[in-house]
Design an enzyme around this catalytic site. Structure first.
Site, PDB file in Angstrom:
ATOM      1  N   HIS A 152       1.086  -1.188   0.049  1.00 18.59           N
ATOM      2  CA  HIS A 152      -0.040   0.126  -0.036  1.00 18.59           C
ATOM      3  C   HIS A 152       0.694   1.415  -0.086  1.00 18.59           C
ATOM      4  O   HIS A 152       0.558   2.250  -0.465  1.00 18.59           O
ATOM      5  CB  HIS A 152      -0.902  -0.018   1.150  1.00 18.59           C
ATOM      6  CG  HIS A 152      -0.364   0.188   2.452  1.00 18.59           C
ATOM      7  ND1 HIS A 152      -0.057  -0.737   3.450  1.00 18.59           N
ATOM      8  CD2 HIS A 152       0.075   1.413   3.094  1.00 18.59           C
ATOM      9  CE1 HIS A 152       0.361   0.020   4.519  1.00 18.59           C
ATOM     10  NE2 HIS A 152       0.515   1.216   4.290  1.00 18.59           N
ATOM     11  N   ASP A 165       0.248  -7.606   1.407  1.00 12.06           N
ATOM     12  CA  ASP A 165       0.644  -6.064   1.643  1.00 12.06           C
ATOM     13  C   ASP A 165       2.199  -6.220   1.651  1.00 12.06           C
ATOM     14  O   ASP A 165       2.544  -5.402   2.516  1.00 12.06           O
ATOM     15  CB  ASP A 165      -0.028  -5.453   2.730  1.00 12.06           C
ATOM     16  CG  ASP A 165      -0.157  -3.912   2.700  1.00 12.06           C
ATOM     17  OD1 ASP A 165       0.371  -3.562   1.678  1.00 12.06           O
ATOM     18  OD2 ASP A 165      -0.295  -3.290   3.738  1.00 12.06           O
ATOM     19  N   SER A 183       4.587   2.684   7.998  1.00 13.32           N
ATOM     20  CA  SER A 183       4.199   1.420   7.467  1.00 13.32           C
ATOM     21  C   SER A 183       5.637   1.019   6.347  1.00 13.32           C
ATOM     22  O   SER A 183       6.039   1.869   5.630  1.00 13.32           O
ATOM     23  CB  SER A 183       3.126   1.757   6.429  1.00 13.32           C
ATOM     24  OG  SER A 183       2.109   1.990   7.019  1.00 13.32           O
TER      25      SER A 183
END
Length: 276
Positions: free
Chosen positions: A127, A157, A232
């Site tokens: 993402h 992911d 992230s």
């Protein structure tokens, strides 16, 4: 009698010529067939042995990294940071957009990543780089590189990037299946997309949390180490400096604090080897 002998001799000569020609043709065909069979066999052997070696080489990358932490004693937070800070990178992206809020039709984003191999393979979240037209990776010493997308796994992911760099410091993969609730961990990443190299600490709060994130069911580690937007793709490291998880999300809400989640290192290693 003479004619007959001549005739017999002529026939004998013709027969020998035919035998010679047929033998020559047979040899040529045999050699051609041997060449074709050898070529095909060589190609198959190359694909089998060389291909297997390439797969073995890729699988051994993380196996070699594993050995780096096994004999280390537990370390202080500052010692862990000193050991692994060069293995965490900043990831910046640009996306072309018609949104009126964008600058010159470009929307910028940022996240984090960890170094998988010394020759420039980088791991981050899918993402983080999704729909990116341009990806840049900034390593700890400040050098910045244009990155190419090697592969991605939307469900898990995870994405793998490649930069043209050498002598990088890869993470040492730990076995996340051996983690225990309560173990101390630290998180290093790029919170807010501007604070690269930030360190937070905490513990493993829970194992095998099943969460639905953006429509995908994921089995994750839970930590109370502070995580913010931009973290992230950053690393979660254990007490010996081993990489045990890839930061993927935090739960947000007015009354929610200390709820961060990471993809276990065992899952990361398996997916990355497949993608490479």
């Amino acid at each position: 009698m003479v004619n007959l002998k001549k005739g017999e001799n002529n026939k004998s000569i013709k027969y020998k010529d035919i035998v010679k020609r047929n033998t020559f043709v047979f040899i040529v065909l045999f050699l051609c067939s041997s060449f074709v069979v050898g070529f095909i066999g060589g190609a198959l052997a190359y694909n089998f042995f060389i291909g297997s070696n390439e797969k073995l080489k890729i699988n051994n990358i993380s196996d070699e990294l594993n050995s780096g932490y096994i004999n280390r004693p537990s370390m202080s937070t500052s010692q862990i940071v000193e050991l692994v800070e060069n293995s965490v990178v900043e990831v910046k992206i640009e996306i072309k957009s018609s949104n009126y809020n964008s600058t010159n039709g470009i929307v910028e984003g940022a996240g984090s990543g960890v170094i998988f191999s010394s020759d420039g393979y980088i791991i981050t979240n899918y993402h983080v780089v999704e729909d990116a037209n341009c990806i840049k990776v900034k390593v700890h010493n400040g050098s910045e590189y244009i990155a190419s997308l090697v592969g991605e796994d939307k469900k898990e992911d995870i994405a793998v990037l490649k930069i043209s760099a050498t002598n990088l410091t890869p993470v040492s993969f730990g076995n996340s299946k051996n983690l225990k609730v309560g173990e101390r961990v630290i998180v290093i990443g790029n919170p807010l997309g501007t604070l690269g190299g930030s360190v937070t600490d905490g513990i493993i709060s829970a194992l095998n949390r099943t969460l639905n994130i953006d429509g995908e069911d994921m089995t994750l580690l839970q930590t109370n180490a502070e995580i913010n937007h931009g973290n992230s793709g950053g690393g979660v490291f254990g007490e010996k400096g081993q990489f045990v998880g890839l930061v993927v999300a935090k739960s947000t809400g007015a009354d929610l604090e200390g709820l961060g989640f990471a993809i276990p290192s065992d899952t990361v290693k398996e997916v990355v080897n497949k993608l490479i």
